[in-house]
Design an enzyme around this catalytic site. Structure first.
Site, short mmCIF file in Angstrom:
data_model
loop_
_atom_site.label_atom_id
_atom_site.label_comp_id
_atom_site.label_asym_id
_atom_site.label_seq_id
_atom_site.Cartn_x
_atom_site.Cartn_y
_atom_site.Cartn_z
CG ASN A 124 -1.42 1.56 1.81
OD1 ASN A 124 -2.08 1.67 0.48
ND2 ASN A 124 -2.59 1.26 2.62
CD1 TRP A 125 3.44 1.30 -3.29
CD2 TRP A 125 3.69 2.73 -4.89
NE1 TRP A 125 4.17 0.56 -4.48
CE2 TRP A 125 4.36 1.54 -5.26
CE3 TRP A 125 3.43 4.01 -5.81
CZ2 TRP A 125 4.89 1.48 -6.17
CZ3 TRP A 125 3.98 4.07 -6.60
CH2 TRP A 125 4.91 3.06 -7.50
CG HIS B 104 -5.74 1.74 5.61
ND1 HIS B 104 -5.47 3.20 6.29
CD2 HIS B 104 -4.43 1.53 5.21
CE1 HIS B 104 -4.28 2.72 6.85
NE2 HIS B 104 -3.97 1.56 6.00
CD GLU C 266 -3.05 5.56 7.05
OE1 GLU C 266 -2.94 5.62 5.36
OE2 GLU C 266 -1.87 5.41 7.26
CD GLU D 137 -3.74 -2.35 7.42
OE1 GLU D 137 -2.60 -2.49 7.21
OE2 GLU D 137 -3.57 -1.73 7.22
N GLY E 220 2.56 2.26 10.62
CA GLY E 220 3.94 3.66 10.30
C GLY E 220 4.70 3.66 11.79
CB SER F 50 5.29 -2.24 12.07
OG SER F 50 5.17 0.13 12.51
N GLY G 89 2.74 -0.98 4.35
CA GLY G 89 3.34 0.48 4.01
C GLY G 89 4.32 0.80 2.94
N GLY G 90 5.10 0.90 4.71
CA GLY G 90 6.24 2.11 4.75
C GLY G 90 7.18 1.07 3.69
P1 PGA Z 1 2.77 0.47 7.38
O1 PGA Z 1 1.71 0.92 7.14
O2 PGA Z 1 3.37 -1.26 6.63
O3 PGA Z 1 3.92 1.38 6.95
O4 PGA Z 1 3.18 0.63 9.18
C1 PGA Z 1 0.83 -0.48 6.55
C2 PGA Z 1 -0.80 0.09 5.99
O5 PGA Z 1 -1.49 1.11 6.50
O6 PGA Z 1 -1.12 -0.67 5.35
#
Ligand code: PGA
Length: 248
Positions: free
Chosen positions: A9-10, A93, A95, A163, A169, A208, A229-230
């Protein structure tokens, strides 16, 4: 056998150079080879699909509108995402839930739209830190799962991503015991609601995930992959996670 999936997930990151870099990812061979999916921002989707031709990398979007078309300035529909050749859409998600006020009902409607377009929904659920510190985390996650997931789910059109919001993050991950407990609960809920099909729906862990913790997380019996993500923003970080999934 459930599908093993490493999904990147960018978020609102990346550029055309990163697409080129991630087109070099490899998944290994054989029945237990994981699927790889990258989910870049909308403007890069068509280019990602073109690059993924002949590579093991699939392409997904990060969100969609619940309607197929209409007066929704700035939104993108699931049929549009399907038309350019992507395979999946992330819905729910945290976010989006937190930053855009999306409810379980909104996410359920989006998942239905994704299915109607013939795509796979990667449906995210997860608790806040406050909820984790309380005593009923599992009940909260189960309620979210059940309210966000439409009826008629099957393994070819639904992937669940657990998640924990506090792990996204932050570099913090739940203990392996917490991951096992939560994923086992999700599996039981899926089986209770969808029977044999529920046993086959893949459940990813996200929050993470990196090369140094992926192999341990993938030892959990009901972890079928990761939403990353990251660490999906560089092939050198993402490839070892894919390799760990292959080896699990
Ligand atoms: P992260 O993000 O790997 O940077 O913690 C995961 C995500 O939000 O899907």
């Amino acid at each position: 056998m459930r599908r093993k999936l490493a999904a990147g997930n960018w978020k609102m990151n990346g550029d055309a150079d990163l697409l080129d870099e991630l087109a070099t990812l490899t998944a290994g061979q054989g029945d237990d080879a994981p699927e790889i999916l990258i989910c870049p921002p909308y403007p890069f989707l068509a280019h990602a699909v073109a690059l993924s031709d002949g590579s093991p990398v699939g392409v997904g979007a990060q969100d969609c509108h619940a309607s197929a078309s209409g007066a929704f300035t700035g939104d993108v529909s699931a049929p549009m995402i399907a038309e350019i050749g992507a395979q999946a859409v992330i819905v729910g998600h945290s976010e989006r839930r937190q930053g855009h006020g999306e409810s379980d009902a909104d996410i359920r409607a989006k998942a239905e739209a994704v299915w109607a377009a013939g795509l796979t929904a990667i449906l995210c659920i997860g608790e806040s830190e406050e909820e984790r510190l309380g005593n009923n985390t599992l009940d909260i996650i189960a309620a979210q799962l059940n309210a966000s997931t439409p009826n008629g789910a099957s393994a070819d059109k639904l992937v669940i991503a657990y998640e924990p919001i506090w792990a996204i993050g932050t570099g913090r991950v739940p203990t392996l015991e917490q991951i096992i407990e939560t994923h086992d609960m999700i599996r039981n809920e899926l089986i209770e609601r969808f029977g044999n099909e529920g046993a086959m729906i893949s459940v990813l862990y996200g929050g993470s995930v990196k090369a140094s913790n992926a192999a341990e997380i993938f030892t959990a019996r009901n972890v079928d992959g990761a939403l990353v993500g990251g660490a999906s923003l560089k092939a050198a970080d993402f490839q070892p996670i894919i390799d760990a999934l292959q080896a699990s």
